[in-house]
Design a protein around this motif. Sequence first.
Motif, PDB file in Angstrom:
ATOM      1  N   ILE A 101       0.785  -1.272  -0.123  1.00  0.00           N
ATOM      2  CA  ILE A 101      -0.129  -0.135   0.057  1.00  0.00           C
ATOM      3  C   ILE A 101       0.953   1.323   0.098  1.00  0.00           C
ATOM      4  O   ILE A 101       0.458   2.251  -0.591  1.00  0.00           O
ATOM      5  N   TYR A 102       1.969   1.186   0.756  1.00  0.00           N
ATOM      6  CA  TYR A 102       2.813   2.586   0.824  1.00  0.00           C
ATOM      7  C   TYR A 102       3.473   2.624  -0.414  1.00  0.00           C
ATOM      8  O   TYR A 102       3.590   3.638  -0.874  1.00  0.00           O
ATOM      9  N   THR A 103       4.144   1.560  -1.167  1.00  0.00           N
ATOM     10  CA  THR A 103       4.662   1.951  -2.415  1.00  0.00           C
ATOM     11  C   THR A 103       3.948   2.198  -3.436  1.00  0.00           C
ATOM     12  O   THR A 103       4.165   3.026  -4.311  1.00  0.00           O
ATOM     13  N   THR A 104       2.563   1.762  -3.472  1.00  0.00           N
ATOM     14  CA  THR A 104       1.506   1.814  -4.375  1.00  0.00           C
ATOM     15  C   THR A 104       1.046   3.535  -4.369  1.00  0.00           C
ATOM     16  O   THR A 104       0.884   4.087  -5.218  1.00  0.00           O
ATOM     17  N   PHE A 105       0.656   3.767  -3.238  1.00  0.00           N
ATOM     18  CA  PHE A 105      -0.121   4.840  -3.137  1.00  0.00           C
ATOM     19  C   PHE A 105       0.579   6.164  -2.295  1.00  0.00           C
ATOM     20  O   PHE A 105       0.249   7.316  -2.430  1.00  0.00           O
ATOM     21  N   VAL A 106       1.814   6.068  -1.546  1.00  0.00           N
ATOM     22  CA  VAL A 106       2.634   7.102  -1.030  1.00  0.00           C
ATOM     23  C   VAL A 106       3.484   7.302  -1.895  1.00  0.00           C
ATOM     24  O   VAL A 106       4.051   8.177  -2.492  1.00  0.00           O
ATOM     25  N   LYS A 108       4.696   5.989  -4.665  1.00  0.00           N
ATOM     26  CA  LYS A 108       4.279   5.784  -6.244  1.00  0.00           C
ATOM     27  C   LYS A 108       5.644   5.609  -7.171  1.00  0.00           C
ATOM     28  O   LYS A 108       6.447   4.590  -6.630  1.00  0.00           O
ATOM     29  N   ASN A 109       5.919   6.345  -7.966  1.00  0.00           N
ATOM     30  CA  ASN A 109       7.063   6.142  -8.811  1.00  0.00           C
ATOM     31  C   ASN A 109       8.190   7.179  -8.300  1.00  0.00           C
ATOM     32  O   ASN A 109       9.142   7.399  -9.079  1.00  0.00           O
ATOM     33  N   ASP A 138      11.074  -0.989 -24.025  1.00  0.00           N
ATOM     34  CA  ASP A 138      10.715   0.061 -24.701  1.00  0.00           C
ATOM     35  C   ASP A 138      11.883   1.064 -24.648  1.00  0.00           C
ATOM     36  O   ASP A 138      12.599   1.062 -23.769  1.00  0.00           O
ATOM     37  N   ASP A 139      12.011   1.943 -25.622  1.00  0.00           N
ATOM     38  CA  ASP A 139      13.327   2.749 -25.509  1.00  0.00           C
ATOM     39  C   ASP A 139      12.855   4.276 -25.206  1.00  0.00           C
ATOM     40  O   ASP A 139      13.754   5.155 -25.106  1.00  0.00           O
ATOM     41  N   GLN A 140      11.579   4.318 -24.905  1.00  0.00           N
ATOM     42  CA  GLN A 140      11.052   5.655 -24.370  1.00  0.00           C
ATOM     43  C   GLN A 140      11.098   5.762 -22.952  1.00  0.00           C
ATOM     44  O   GLN A 140      10.531   5.182 -22.296  1.00  0.00           O
ATOM     45  N   TYR A 141      11.763   7.133 -22.508  1.00  0.00           N
ATOM     46  CA  TYR A 141      12.109   7.146 -21.013  1.00  0.00           C
ATOM     47  C   TYR A 141      11.357   8.655 -20.781  1.00  0.00           C
ATOM     48  O   TYR A 141      11.284   9.391 -21.484  1.00  0.00           O
ATOM     49  N   THR A 142      10.257   8.446 -19.845  1.00  0.00           N
ATOM     50  CA  THR A 142       9.710   9.570 -19.428  1.00  0.00           C
ATOM     51  C   THR A 142      10.161  10.106 -18.138  1.00  0.00           C
ATOM     52  O   THR A 142      10.316   9.399 -17.001  1.00  0.00           O
ATOM     53  N   LEU A 143      10.464  11.469 -17.947  1.00  0.00           N
ATOM     54  CA  LEU A 143      10.865  11.979 -16.795  1.00  0.00           C
ATOM     55  C   LEU A 143       9.797  13.162 -16.304  1.00  0.00           C
ATOM     56  O   LEU A 143       9.416  13.850 -17.232  1.00  0.00           O
ATOM     57  N   VAL A 144       9.257  12.947 -15.218  1.00  0.00           N
ATOM     58  CA  VAL A 144       8.291  13.692 -14.491  1.00  0.00           C
ATOM     59  C   VAL A 144       8.729  14.555 -13.400  1.00  0.00           C
ATOM     60  O   VAL A 144       9.154  13.864 -12.527  1.00  0.00           O
ATOM     61  N   ILE A 145       8.726  15.806 -13.403  1.00  0.00           N
ATOM     62  CA  ILE A 145       9.401  16.781 -12.201  1.00  0.00           C
ATOM     63  C   ILE A 145       8.053  17.501 -11.755  1.00  0.00           C
ATOM     64  O   ILE A 145       7.474  18.246 -12.531  1.00  0.00           O
ATOM     65  N   ARG A 146       7.778  17.370 -10.753  1.00  0.00           N
ATOM     66  CA  ARG A 146       6.767  18.162  -9.638  1.00  0.00           C
ATOM     67  C   ARG A 146       7.498  19.370  -8.756  1.00  0.00           C
ATOM     68  O   ARG A 146       8.172  18.900  -8.165  1.00  0.00           O
ATOM     69  N   TYR A 147       7.105  20.425  -9.012  1.00  0.00           N
ATOM     70  CA  TYR A 147       7.555  21.510  -8.207  1.00  0.00           C
ATOM     71  C   TYR A 147       6.349  22.259  -7.370  1.00  0.00           C
ATOM     72  O   TYR A 147       5.332  22.411  -7.793  1.00  0.00           O
ATOM     73  N   THR A 148       6.727  22.106  -5.951  1.00  0.00           N
ATOM     74  CA  THR A 148       5.818  22.530  -4.964  1.00  0.00           C
ATOM     75  C   THR A 148       6.465  23.787  -4.336  1.00  0.00           C
ATOM     76  O   THR A 148       7.619  23.512  -3.600  1.00  0.00           O
ATOM     77  N   ASP A 149       5.835  24.843  -4.624  1.00  0.00           N
ATOM     78  CA  ASP A 149       6.299  26.096  -4.007  1.00  0.00           C
ATOM     79  C   ASP A 149       6.179  26.075  -2.516  1.00  0.00           C
ATOM     80  O   ASP A 149       5.000  25.919  -2.094  1.00  0.00           O
ATOM     81  N   GLY A 150       7.312  26.545  -1.623  1.00  0.00           N
ATOM     82  CA  GLY A 150       7.156  26.405  -0.285  1.00  0.00           C
ATOM     83  C   GLY A 150       5.935  27.548   0.321  1.00  0.00           C
ATOM     84  O   GLY A 150       5.485  26.985   1.425  1.00  0.00           O
ATOM     85  N   GLN A 151       6.050  28.636  -0.040  1.00  0.00           N
ATOM     86  CA  GLN A 151       5.283  29.620   0.522  1.00  0.00           C
ATOM     87  C   GLN A 151       3.639  29.472   0.029  1.00  0.00           C
ATOM     88  O   GLN A 151       2.853  29.346   1.143  1.00  0.00           O
TER      89      GLN A 151
END
Length: 197
Positions: A101-106, A108-109, A138-151
Amino acid sequence: MANSVKNIKWSVDEKPVKIDKWNCTAVKNSLDDAVRKVMTECFSYEENHKLIDNRLAICSVSCLFAITALIYDYLHPFPESRQVLAICVISYFVMMTILTIYTTFVEKNHFLVVHQKDQAGVDPDNVWTIDSHMKRFDDQYTLVIRYTDGQSQIERENNFTKSVGVWYDENGLLLLEVFKNDICGLHDSLLSEKKDK
């Protein structure tokens, strides 16, 4: 911003890191390691190990149940140890369910969480959460970056999907500067969105 980042070298004992370019897992892991290197060394962000620490804690508790069952059964052979074995086995599987549950929902990837400290040390940290995806064979690599502003706690996300062939030469050596430029472009696009708002 990308031009102001530090130059880095990707090496072990001053030898370039070489991977088997036909091994998808090795390719993904080396790209993930390169992302970690860029975010921590080029941008000097501080890595947060909390996600991995929590996973290790859950696994450690699970192992303690298994070790307890093993030692108790050795000291008090079955059937005397039946009740303790039953409790330990059930507890172990409960912990494995919690881990799933932790690896799946918290977790994640997310393979990397870094904190961008406020230079004045007054405002909360900006948080960068990074995921990657690469399907088997597959040769396709997907990189996802999330930015959370501290303020403001506003989240922004950007990603790219590219063939890994653009980042590796024919010998399986990672072209770190090319990959770094793509990461910096993604990073800078999230910062420029902040300035536009």
